[in-house]
Design an enzyme around this catalytic site. Structure first.
Site, PDB file in Angstrom:
ATOM      1  NE  ARG A 180      38.926  33.892  46.258  1.00 30.46           N
ATOM      2  CZ  ARG A 180      39.087  35.223  46.341  1.00 30.46           C
ATOM      3  NH1 ARG A 180      38.199  36.042  45.848  1.00 30.46           N
ATOM      4  NH2 ARG A 180      40.132  35.725  46.943  1.00 30.46           N
TER       5      ARG A 180
ATOM      6  CG  PHE B 278      43.671  36.203  48.511  1.00 28.23           C
ATOM      7  CD1 PHE B 278      43.116  36.656  49.694  1.00 28.23           C
ATOM      8  CD2 PHE B 278      43.314  36.830  47.331  1.00 28.23           C
ATOM      9  CE1 PHE B 278      42.217  37.715  49.703  1.00 28.23           C
ATOM     10  CE2 PHE B 278      42.417  37.892  47.321  1.00 28.23           C
ATOM     11  CZ  PHE B 278      41.870  38.330  48.521  1.00 28.23           C
TER      12      PHE B 278
ATOM     13  CG  ASP C 165      28.876  42.907  48.366  1.00 20.93           C
ATOM     14  OD1 ASP C 165      28.776  43.405  47.220  1.00 20.93           O
ATOM     15  OD2 ASP C 165      29.904  42.335  48.767  1.00 20.93           O
TER      16      ASP C 165
ATOM     17  CE1 TYR D  20      39.723  67.636  43.391  1.00 24.34           C
ATOM     18  CE2 TYR D  20      37.752  68.475  44.476  1.00 24.34           C
ATOM     19  CZ  TYR D  20      38.918  67.729  44.521  1.00 24.34           C
ATOM     20  OH  TYR D  20      39.269  67.081  45.665  1.00 24.34           O
TER      21      TYR D  20
ATOM     22  CE  LYS E 159      34.120  42.178  41.683  1.00 24.11           C
ATOM     23  NZ  LYS E 159      34.923  43.158  42.405  1.00 24.11           N
TER      24      LYS E 159
ATOM     25  CG  PHE F  18      34.238  39.264  49.067  1.00 21.79           C
ATOM     26  CD1 PHE F  18      34.465  38.201  48.204  1.00 21.79           C
ATOM     27  CD2 PHE F  18      34.958  40.434  48.881  1.00 21.79           C
ATOM     28  CE1 PHE F  18      35.394  38.317  47.163  1.00 21.79           C
ATOM     29  CE2 PHE F  18      35.878  40.548  47.844  1.00 21.79           C
ATOM     30  CZ  PHE F  18      36.095  39.497  46.990  1.00 21.79           C
ATOM     31  CB  THR F  19      38.758  38.606  50.683  1.00 23.13           C
ATOM     32  OG1 THR F  19      38.407  39.259  49.462  1.00 23.13           O
ATOM     33  CG2 THR F  19      38.868  37.106  50.434  1.00 23.13           C
TER      34      THR F  19
END
Ligand code: F0G
Length: 461
Positions: free
Chosen positions: A386, A453, A219, A76, A262, A128-129
């Site tokens: 998009r 979306f 980001d 943990y 990514k 970005f969303t």
């Protein structure tokens, strides 16, 4: 042996394990897409042939990453894998502190909560969303300060991810620096079509941030891809390795949010990184509330081990050259078929320009959503909208945001598909393009309140 710069970008790996794909019939697909409300997010993966919905969490892990999964220390607290992961972030990205989160938006949530006050403005190189939504939920307003070229799919400018310094300065001067908690810089810019920012521009943004005493949040979801584009196109960086460029980019920023799903080649994971001790202290407190203890942040030990190894693999020149080589191979095939795509070609996918492909479908009838559904119908290839659906509604007026870009993203998972798959995709896009005149738009019949979306449903007109 012989010097020849024309060698192809062949993958720097061979395939050790395969996963079967299944074809469907047009009759099946007509039913599946209707059942999915013409939203590719609502299709079942078993009904998809080639899945280009996203490059997020869809990459193939290496044998080393899989071996790392077996070394999971599922304690943990204080898992050994956390320390490997922390060391990888410090070595390859150079940030002082890191807190794991279950994925990128977990880090966005924590950082937005800590840095943003109600009434603040957050400039960024396009939205970005999830990033924008977390800024808004924390009481802030996102302001787009990307250069105008980014909104023009036909502009061939090499660094469409750049920030317009005048727009940034005007915002700071008009609102006051105390109302700007940070500048959000994405490498690369997803919604602009996977477009990079130049180091020159980032250095200028850094200078301006220093003048006004404002932090920069990075980001860094696709930072290695951005670094590769700098190596290819920015003067002075031709001889630098992608790893060196990645370090330089990170060194110009104060904090970072990362979706490791990514660039970093894992199926789940992310982190928040910072050079500031006070932000780290606060984040390590909040992470316990929303994600998990600061040494696991919602991840299993094995996930952190895979992430540590993936980070190292992601900045290797051979890897990134083949990754972007494959994306550009698909892009070039579409260009050869005269299909309108966003230029220059992006790094994580090829973006079809739905406004030019379906000029007879008005933006209120969702041209990109329509095009994605048509592509699935033709071949079982899954892509993502998009455009106006992703852009959502204005918080204040409740009206649709009307983005200039109305795109369908063919996103390429890393190390997953072959060149032959890219050929099939290109041929299917060409077929849809040739039959475009008969395509009719959609109307929305169900609209969720947040990030619509993902789950919106549509009906054919
Ligand atoms: N920032 C960027 C630039 C992204 O592309 C994403 C995710 C996130 C943040 C959020 O990370 O999904 O791990 O919570 N993009 C995915 C995509 C969903 O398909 O482009 P996450």
């Amino acid at each position: 042996m012989y010097k020849n710069n024309k060698r192809s970008w062949a993958e720097p790996f061979k395939i050790k394990m395969v996963e079967p794909l299944f074809m469907t019939t047009i009759k099946d697909r007509l039913r599946y897409i209707e059942e999915a409300g013409y939203n590719t997010f609502l299709l079942r993966s078993k009904d998809v042939y080639i899945d280009l919905l996203t490059d997020s969490g869809t990459s193939a892990m290496s044998d080393r990453q899989w071996a790392g999964m077996m070394l999971g220390d599922e304690a943990y607290a204080g898992s050994e894998n956390f320390y490997h992961f922390e060391a990888a972030v410090q070595k390859f990205y150079g940030y002082k502190h890191v807190i794991p989160t279950h994925q990128g938006r977990g880090a966005e949530h924590l950082l937005s909560r800590i840095l943003i006050k109600k009434g603040d403005f957050i400039p960024g190189n396009m939205y970005f969303t999830t990033t924008r939504l977390h800024q808004e939920l924390a009481g802030g307003t996102f302001v787009d300060v990307i250069i105008d070229e980014a909104h023009d799919p036909e502009s061939e400018f090499k660094f469409k991810g750049n920030i317009d310094l005048q727009k940034l300065k005007d915002l700071i001067e008009s609102k006051g620096a105390d109302k700007i908690p940070y500048i959000c810089v994405a490498t690369t810019v997803n919604m602009a079509g996977g477009q990079p920012i130049s180091l020159q521009n980032l250095k200028e943004v850094r200078q301006m941030a220093d003048v006004y005493g404002i932090d920069i949040v990075h980001d860094m979801t696709r930072v290695a891809e951005n670094a590769y584009m700098i190596q290819q196109h920015e003067t002075g960086y031709e001889k630098k390795s992608v790893a060196e460029i990645v370090r330089e980019i990170c060194s110009l920023t104060d904090h970072a949010t990362m979706s490791a799903k990514k660039d970093a080649l894992v199926n789940i994971g992310g982190f928040l990184a910072t050079n500031k001790d006070d932000v780290y202290t606060e984040a390590s407190n909040w992470v316990v509330v929303y994600e998990g203890l600061h040494t696991y942040g919602g991840l299993a030990g094995r996930d952190m081990e895979a992430m540590a190894i993936g980070i190292a693999e992601s900045v290797q020149d051979d890897h990134i050259r083949a990754r972007i080589g494959q994306v550009h191979y698909l892009g070039q095939r579409l260009i050869d078929f005269n299909v309108p795509v966003v230029m220059p070609l992006g790094t994580h996918g090829i973006f079809l320009d739905a406004k030019r492909i379906l000029p007879h479908v008005s933006q209120e009838n969702y041209p990109a959503q329509t095009l994605a559904a048509e592509l699935y119908l033709d071949s079982g290839v899954r892509s993502m909208e998009r455009g106006i659906v992703s852009a959502g509604r204005n918080e204040v007026t409740g009206k649709h945001n009307y983005p200039k870009l109305e795109l369908v993203r063919l996103t390429i998972p890393r190390r997953v598909y072959t060149q032959a798959h890219m050929d099939v995709v290109a041929e299917s896009v060409q077929a849809v393009y040739e039959n475009r005149a008969a395509v009719k738009g959609l109307e929305m019949v169900y609209e969720p309140k947040y990030l619509r979306f993902f789950q919106a449903r549509f009906r054919k007109l």
